[in-house]
Motif scaffolding. Structure first.
Motif, PDB file in Angstrom:
ATOM      1  N   UNK A  39       1.025  -1.237   0.098  1.00  0.00           N
ATOM      2  CA  UNK A  39       0.171   0.417  -0.052  1.00  0.00           C
ATOM      3  C   UNK A  39       0.761   1.182  -0.055  1.00  0.00           C
ATOM      4  N   UNK A  40       0.720   2.309  -0.907  1.00  0.00           N
ATOM      5  CA  UNK A  40       1.088   3.825  -0.979  1.00  0.00           C
ATOM      6  C   UNK A  40      -0.379   4.757  -0.488  1.00  0.00           C
ATOM      7  N   UNK A  41       0.882   5.234   0.345  1.00  0.00           N
ATOM      8  CA  UNK A  41       0.397   6.560   0.953  1.00  0.00           C
ATOM      9  C   UNK A  41      -0.331   7.945   0.216  1.00  0.00           C
ATOM     10  N   UNK A  42       0.665   8.228  -0.554  1.00  0.00           N
ATOM     11  CA  UNK A  42       0.873   9.775  -1.131  1.00  0.00           C
ATOM     12  C   UNK A  42       1.884   9.707  -1.793  1.00  0.00           C
ATOM     13  N   UNK A  43       1.880  10.459  -3.286  1.00  0.00           N
ATOM     14  CA  UNK A  43       2.027  10.450  -4.190  1.00  0.00           C
ATOM     15  C   UNK A  43       2.586  12.197  -4.479  1.00  0.00           C
ATOM     16  N   UNK A  44       3.548  12.422  -5.601  1.00  0.00           N
ATOM     17  CA  UNK A  44       3.865  13.980  -6.343  1.00  0.00           C
ATOM     18  C   UNK A  44       2.753  14.080  -7.124  1.00  0.00           C
ATOM     19  N   UNK A  45       2.473  16.026  -7.185  1.00  0.00           N
ATOM     20  CA  UNK A  45       1.748  16.187  -8.252  1.00  0.00           C
ATOM     21  C   UNK A  45       2.341  16.695  -9.342  1.00  0.00           C
ATOM     22  N   UNK A  46       1.952  16.767 -10.656  1.00  0.00           N
ATOM     23  CA  UNK A  46       2.740  17.162 -11.755  1.00  0.00           C
ATOM     24  C   UNK A  46       1.261  18.738 -12.794  1.00  0.00           C
ATOM     25  N   UNK A  47       2.660  18.778 -13.249  1.00  0.00           N
ATOM     26  CA  UNK A  47       1.879  19.405 -13.981  1.00  0.00           C
ATOM     27  C   UNK A  47       2.550  19.796 -15.749  1.00  0.00           C
ATOM     28  N   UNK A  48       3.019  19.060 -17.012  1.00  0.00           N
ATOM     29  CA  UNK A  48       3.566  19.468 -17.838  1.00  0.00           C
ATOM     30  C   UNK A  48       2.797  20.271 -19.158  1.00  0.00           C
ATOM     31  N   UNK A  49       3.883  21.247 -19.943  1.00  0.00           N
ATOM     32  CA  UNK A  49       2.911  21.717 -20.760  1.00  0.00           C
ATOM     33  C   UNK A  49       5.004  22.031 -21.828  1.00  0.00           C
ATOM     34  N   UNK A  50       3.917  22.328 -23.153  1.00  0.00           N
ATOM     35  CA  UNK A  50       4.617  22.836 -24.068  1.00  0.00           C
ATOM     36  C   UNK A  50       4.941  24.427 -24.037  1.00  0.00           C
ATOM     37  N   UNK A  51       6.357  24.864 -24.003  1.00  0.00           N
ATOM     38  CA  UNK A  51       6.830  26.187 -24.402  1.00  0.00           C
ATOM     39  C   UNK A  51       7.057  26.269 -25.561  1.00  0.00           C
ATOM     40  N   UNK A  52       6.080  27.529 -26.527  1.00  0.00           N
ATOM     41  CA  UNK A  52       6.236  27.332 -27.736  1.00  0.00           C
ATOM     42  C   UNK A  52       6.706  29.162 -27.679  1.00  0.00           C
TER      43      UNK A  52
END
Length: 379
Positions: free
Chosen positions: A167-180
């Protein structure tokens, strides 16, 4: 039908993200129907793919969600020793795309459906299957939006991503983008005749590097994670077409992964502010924009230890405080459903050639689910 036979059926469907998923959803709906369970199809806004939701037991009472995604990553560029979309067996090892991530868990859930249906459940078991998780958890928000009309608020969700049945209690969040960044092309014999998009891209990279260093130096810090702080990186850069052409376009793929105390938006919005300041450069000839790639919130550590304690009893393993990879658990938690991650297979085998799950891991998962069903028969 054995869990291995069901897994073989699932692996045989190349359910890649970003494509119609009617074959895999049709297969699962048909299997559930044979066991007397009706799966509700929840079409997404794309029009050619759907989430699935099914309930066994009294839907008007709080229950447990068994959550998984049905899409798998592509195999292009990988060297497999067998057909990735045909389950192959070598002793206890079952090889095929998605065996660990995460059709092994789906196969276990489907294998246990006849047993669940035969139990006098006083609280329901919900099966929630999403699409396009592998390209940014795009399907599950539409499923979660429909949930209030489908069942009473669930007590908890178990997200069956591969955790070696820990069992795993927590994890990191994420956001990914492409800069143009767009400039103006021209002949390289006169660089001033155009606007070179690589130079502002280089400036953005340096600012991004400095922001990443500041995160590592100043935090916030959370020692449950490795590394114990949020991270920011540029992973891909594209620009230019020939040495004698002034490059008129550059793209940079950027991601932030954050500890629960920090929002991915906070970091990426700062990067996008840097990008905006580059617009209008070179005499107004530089234009900037961005595209979103993916986003999901962190799964914070639980306030109540009860769910972790339940999974410890069901699996025999003490919980792991955190992992750095992301799942749909953060989205379930954000929707008000306490969530934990636990499933067969290992994340170290996911997204690689010759991905596999062990038969013993599937057996352990089935045993966990069997015990969960019994727990839900208590008054």
């Amino acid at each position: 039908m054995s869990v291995t036979d069901i897994l073989a059926e699932l692996v045989a469907v190349p359910s890649l993200p970003g494509r119609p998923n009617d074959v895999i959803t049709g297969l699962i709906r048909e299997r559930l129907a044979r066991d007397g369970v009706t799966a509700i199809e929840l079409p997404g806004p794309e029009g050619d793919r759907s989430n699935l939701f099914a309930t066994i037991g009294p839907a008007d009472r709080p229950g447990i969600v068994l959550s998984a995604h049905t899409d798998v990553v592509p195999t292009e560029g990988q060297t497999w020793t067998s057909d990735p979309f045909r389950l192959t067996t070598d002793g206890d090892r079952l090889t095929g795309r998605g065996t660990s991530d995460m059709k092994g868990f789906v196969a276990c859930v489907l294998a246990l459906v006849p047993e669940f249906a035969a139990l006098p459940l006083t609280r329901p078991i919900h099966i929630a299957l999403s699409y396009d998780e592998e390209i940014g958890c795009r399907g599950v928000p539409h499923l979660l939006a429909r949930l209030p009309g489908l069942c009473a608020p669930p007590d908890a969700a178990i997200i069956g991503e591969p955790t070696d049945m820990r069992p795993v209690l927590s994890h990191k969040g994420k956001r990914a983008v492409v800069a143009v960044i767009e400039g103006e092309a021209g002949h390289s014999s006169n660089p001033s005749a155009g606007a070179n998009a690589l130079y502002p891209a280089g400036e953005l990279l340096l600012r991004l590097r400095d922001r990443a260093a500041a995160l590592a130096a100043s935090g916030p810090f959370d020692q449950r994670f490795d590394p114990p702080h949020s991270t920011l990186q540029a992973g891909v850069i594209r620009g230019g077409s020939a040495l004698n052409i002034i490059p008129d376009r550059a793209e940079i793929e950027i991601e932030a992964r954050t500890v629960p105390a920090q929002s991915p938006d906070e970091i990426i919005d700062g990067v996008l502010a840097d990008l905006t300041r580059l617009g209008g450069g070179d005499g107004g000839r530089i234009r900037v924009s961005h595209r979103e790639l993916s986003a999901y919130p962190a799964l914070p550590p639980p306030d109540d230890p009860a769910l972790g304690e339940l999974l410890t009893r069901l699996t025999g393993h003490a919980p792991i405080a955190s992992v750095s990879f992301g799942t749909e658990a953060g989205l379930y938690r954000a929707a008000g459903i306490p969530s934990i991650i636990c499933g067969p297979g290992s994340i170290t085998r996911a997204h690689r050639a010759d991905e596999y799950v062990l038969g013993s891991e599937l057996a352990a998962c089935c045993d966990m689910l069997r015990q969960l069903g019994r727990q839900l028969t208590a008054a």
